[in-house]
Design a protein around this motif. Structure first.
Motif, PDB file in Angstrom:
ATOM      1  N   GLN A 148       0.834  -1.205   0.000  1.00 20.21           N
ATOM      2  CA  GLN A 148       0.000   0.000   0.000  1.00 20.21           C
ATOM      3  C   GLN A 148       0.871   1.260   0.000  1.00 20.21           C
ATOM      4  N   ARG A 149       1.963   1.232   0.745  1.00 18.76           N
ATOM      5  CA  ARG A 149       2.885   2.382   0.769  1.00 18.76           C
ATOM      6  C   ARG A 149       3.472   2.614  -0.625  1.00 18.76           C
ATOM      7  N   GLN A 150       3.821   1.510  -1.290  1.00 18.16           N
ATOM      8  CA  GLN A 150       4.413   1.626  -2.623  1.00 18.16           C
ATOM      9  C   GLN A 150       3.433   2.247  -3.608  1.00 18.16           C
ATOM     10  N   VAL A 151       2.172   1.788  -3.610  1.00 18.35           N
ATOM     11  CA  VAL A 151       1.206   2.332  -4.573  1.00 18.35           C
ATOM     12  C   VAL A 151       0.842   3.778  -4.247  1.00 18.35           C
ATOM     13  N   VAL A 152       0.871   4.150  -2.967  1.00 20.21           N
ATOM     14  CA  VAL A 152       0.637   5.551  -2.606  1.00 20.21           C
ATOM     15  C   VAL A 152       1.778   6.416  -3.144  1.00 20.21           C
ATOM     16  N   ALA A 153       3.009   5.917  -3.040  1.00 20.22           N
ATOM     17  CA  ALA A 153       4.159   6.668  -3.559  1.00 20.22           C
ATOM     18  C   ALA A 153       4.041   6.845  -5.071  1.00 20.22           C
ATOM     19  N   ILE A 154       3.581   5.815  -5.761  1.00 18.29           N
ATOM     20  CA  ILE A 154       3.389   5.922  -7.209  1.00 18.29           C
ATOM     21  C   ILE A 154       2.268   6.905  -7.527  1.00 18.29           C
ATOM     22  N   ALA A 155       1.179   6.828  -6.759  1.00  9.47           N
ATOM     23  CA  ALA A 155       0.071   7.766  -6.964  1.00  9.47           C
ATOM     24  C   ALA A 155       0.533   9.202  -6.750  1.00  9.47           C
ATOM     25  N   ARG A 156       1.371   9.422  -5.738  1.00  7.67           N
ATOM     26  CA  ARG A 156       1.880  10.781  -5.491  1.00  7.67           C
ATOM     27  C   ARG A 156       2.647  11.295  -6.700  1.00  7.67           C
ATOM     28  N   ALA A 157       3.384  10.410  -7.377  1.00  8.05           N
ATOM     29  CA  ALA A 157       4.132  10.824  -8.561  1.00  8.05           C
ATOM     30  C   ALA A 157       3.219  11.296  -9.678  1.00  8.05           C
ATOM     31  N   LEU A 158       1.964  10.824  -9.669  1.00  7.37           N
ATOM     32  CA  LEU A 158       1.029  11.181 -10.735  1.00  7.37           C
ATOM     33  C   LEU A 158       0.300  12.493 -10.488  1.00  7.37           C
ATOM     34  N   VAL A 159       0.434  13.049  -9.299  1.00  7.15           N
ATOM     35  CA  VAL A 159      -0.259  14.301  -8.977  1.00  7.15           C
ATOM     36  C   VAL A 159       0.161  15.411  -9.934  1.00  7.15           C
ATOM     37  N   GLY A 160       1.416  15.394 -10.364  1.00  6.55           N
ATOM     38  CA  GLY A 160       1.899  16.425 -11.285  1.00  6.55           C
ATOM     39  C   GLY A 160       1.649  16.127 -12.750  1.00  6.55           C
ATOM     40  N   ASP A 161       0.830  15.095 -13.052  1.00  7.53           N
ATOM     41  CA  ASP A 161       0.502  14.723 -14.435  1.00  7.53           C
ATOM     42  C   ASP A 161       1.752  14.498 -15.295  1.00  7.53           C
ATOM     43  N   PRO A 162       2.622  13.576 -14.900  1.00  5.11           N
ATOM     44  CA  PRO A 162       3.838  13.326 -15.680  1.00  5.11           C
ATOM     45  C   PRO A 162       3.536  12.544 -16.951  1.00  5.11           C
ATOM     46  N   LYS A 163       4.514  12.510 -17.853  1.00  4.82           N
ATOM     47  CA  LYS A 163       4.419  11.692 -19.064  1.00  4.82           C
ATOM     48  C   LYS A 163       5.293  10.445 -18.959  1.00  4.82           C
ATOM     49  N   LEU A 164       6.290  10.508 -18.086  1.00  2.54           N
ATOM     50  CA  LEU A 164       7.191   9.381 -17.865  1.00  2.54           C
ATOM     51  C   LEU A 164       7.309   9.126 -16.372  1.00  2.54           C
ATOM     52  N   VAL A 165       7.103   7.871 -15.959  1.00  2.29           N
ATOM     53  CA  VAL A 165       7.245   7.482 -14.556  1.00  2.29           C
ATOM     54  C   VAL A 165       8.367   6.464 -14.447  1.00  2.29           C
ATOM     55  N   ILE A 166       9.327   6.722 -13.573  1.00  2.00           N
ATOM     56  CA  ILE A 166      10.443   5.809 -13.327  1.00  2.00           C
ATOM     57  C   ILE A 166      10.234   5.152 -11.979  1.00  2.00           C
ATOM     58  N   GLU A 187       0.594  -1.838 -14.832  1.00  2.00           N
ATOM     59  CA  GLU A 187      -0.198  -2.051 -16.046  1.00  2.00           C
ATOM     60  C   GLU A 187      -1.222  -0.936 -16.254  1.00  2.00           C
ATOM     61  N   ARG A 188      -1.769  -0.422 -15.168  1.00  2.00           N
ATOM     62  CA  ARG A 188      -2.735   0.683 -15.304  1.00  2.00           C
ATOM     63  C   ARG A 188      -2.039   1.968 -15.754  1.00  2.00           C
ATOM     64  N   LEU A 189      -0.790   2.152 -15.360  1.00  2.88           N
ATOM     65  CA  LEU A 189      -0.040   3.316 -15.850  1.00  2.88           C
ATOM     66  C   LEU A 189       0.124   3.224 -17.363  1.00  2.88           C
ATOM     67  N   ARG A 190       0.412   2.027 -17.854  1.00 11.32           N
ATOM     68  CA  ARG A 190       0.516   1.826 -19.304  1.00 11.32           C
ATOM     69  C   ARG A 190      -0.814   2.135 -19.981  1.00 11.32           C
ATOM     70  N   GLU A 191      -1.904   1.643 -19.389  1.00 15.74           N
ATOM     71  CA  GLU A 191      -3.232   1.862 -19.969  1.00 15.74           C
ATOM     72  C   GLU A 191      -3.595   3.344 -20.022  1.00 15.74           C
ATOM     73  N   ARG A 192      -3.035   4.134 -19.107  1.00 11.91           N
ATOM     74  CA  ARG A 192      -3.292   5.583 -19.107  1.00 11.91           C
ATOM     75  C   ARG A 192      -2.449   6.308 -20.150  1.00 11.91           C
ATOM     76  N   GLY A 193      -1.612   5.570 -20.884  1.00 14.04           N
ATOM     77  CA  GLY A 193      -0.796   6.162 -21.935  1.00 14.04           C
ATOM     78  C   GLY A 193       0.529   6.706 -21.473  1.00 14.04           C
ATOM     79  N   LEU A 194       0.924   6.380 -20.239  1.00 11.70           N
ATOM     80  CA  LEU A 194       2.195   6.871 -19.723  1.00 11.70           C
ATOM     81  C   LEU A 194       3.356   5.991 -20.201  1.00 11.70           C
ATOM     82  N   ALA A 195       4.513   6.592 -20.303  1.00 11.28           N
ATOM     83  CA  ALA A 195       5.741   5.833 -20.511  1.00 11.28           C
ATOM     84  C   ALA A 195       6.268   5.440 -19.134  1.00 11.28           C
TER      85      ALA A 195
END
Length: 259
Positions: A148-166, A187-195
């Protein structure tokens, strides 16, 4: 798939004093795809990620963003382009709740007052859109599981509407169920069109979600493989630099036993 990759590295090199960490590295990652970056310890994965994230400016080569050369000299440069990096340590604040962690440094305000209602609503919408299941957006981070901590950290990265997530080793030290939760999110990040660039030592995770696998060996490119057309053994051989290893020998024994 877009004509130009979201990010392209052309002949990237990086030195630390007398140590040559990266030499003429090429890499491409496109929108709506997951590129796994693999290699043994010391292969240069972390250094490469930090050059993309602006932590270590490159010495030679070119970074291209959506087909045009760019300069990434500091983390803010990468963030302004649309690069979000989730490191292994996650950098979450255990004493704050999920909402506060998601908007840390990007708090919504109404006048001079924090707009807690707006942030809570946006947090819930973001987590719902990613199918992230947590008891409450107001629960302290310290109360969450590792997954859960990991997915929250990933979600936080999406707050700024990035195009690439590392994602740097996102499933390290997680259990089977927690790992599945994180891989579902990738997989959901891919489905959203992110790199997505996924750094991992776990080949099962890599083969489960990646479209391509780029191998670094001793700071150099040692192959880029399409997951649909390659095997575990080929990737291991590229990582180790040997055509024969424990994995290939085990496969050979299995083949012989079946005959």
């Amino acid at each position: 798939m877009s004509a130009a990759p979201v990010l392209a590295l052309r002949g990237i090199s990086k030195r630390f004093g007398a140590v040559q960490a990266l030499t003429d590295v090429d890499l491409e990652v496109r929108a709506g795809s997951v590129l796994a970056l693999v290699g043994d310890n010391g292969a240069g994965k972390s250094t490469l990620v930090k050059t993309i994230a602006g932590v270590h400016p490159i010495d030679d080569g070119t970074l291209e963003w959506e087909g045009r050369p760019v300069t990434v000299a500091r983390p803010q440069d990468a963030q302004h382009l649309g690069v979000a990096t989730v490191y292994q340590d996650l950098a979450l604040c255990d004493n704050l709740d999920v909402v506060a962690n998601l908007f840390l440094g990007r708090e919504a305000t109404r006048g001079k007052v924090l707009d807690e209602v707006a942030m809570e609503k946006r947090a819930q919408e973001l987590l719902d859109s990613l199918s992230i299941r947590i008891p409450s957006v107001r629960i302290p981070i310290a109360s969450l599981s590792g997954g859960q901590r990991q997915v929250v950290a990933i979600a936080r990265a999406l707050v700024g509407d990035p195009k690439l997530v590392i994602l740097d080793e996102p499933t390290a030290a997680l259990g089977v169920e927690q790992t599945a939760q994180v891989l579902d999110l990738v997989e959901r990040l891919r489905e959203r069109g992110l790199a997505v660039i996924l750094i991992s030592h776990n080949m099962a995770d890599v083969l489960a979600v990646a479209d391509q696998v780029a191998v670094l060996r001793l700071g150099r490119n040692n192959g880029v493989f399409d997951v649909a057309d390659t095997s575990h053994e080929e990737i291991i051989s590229a990582i180790t630099g040997a055509t024969e290893n424990a994995v290939t020998r085990r496969k050979a024994r299995t083949t012989e036993a079946a005959q």
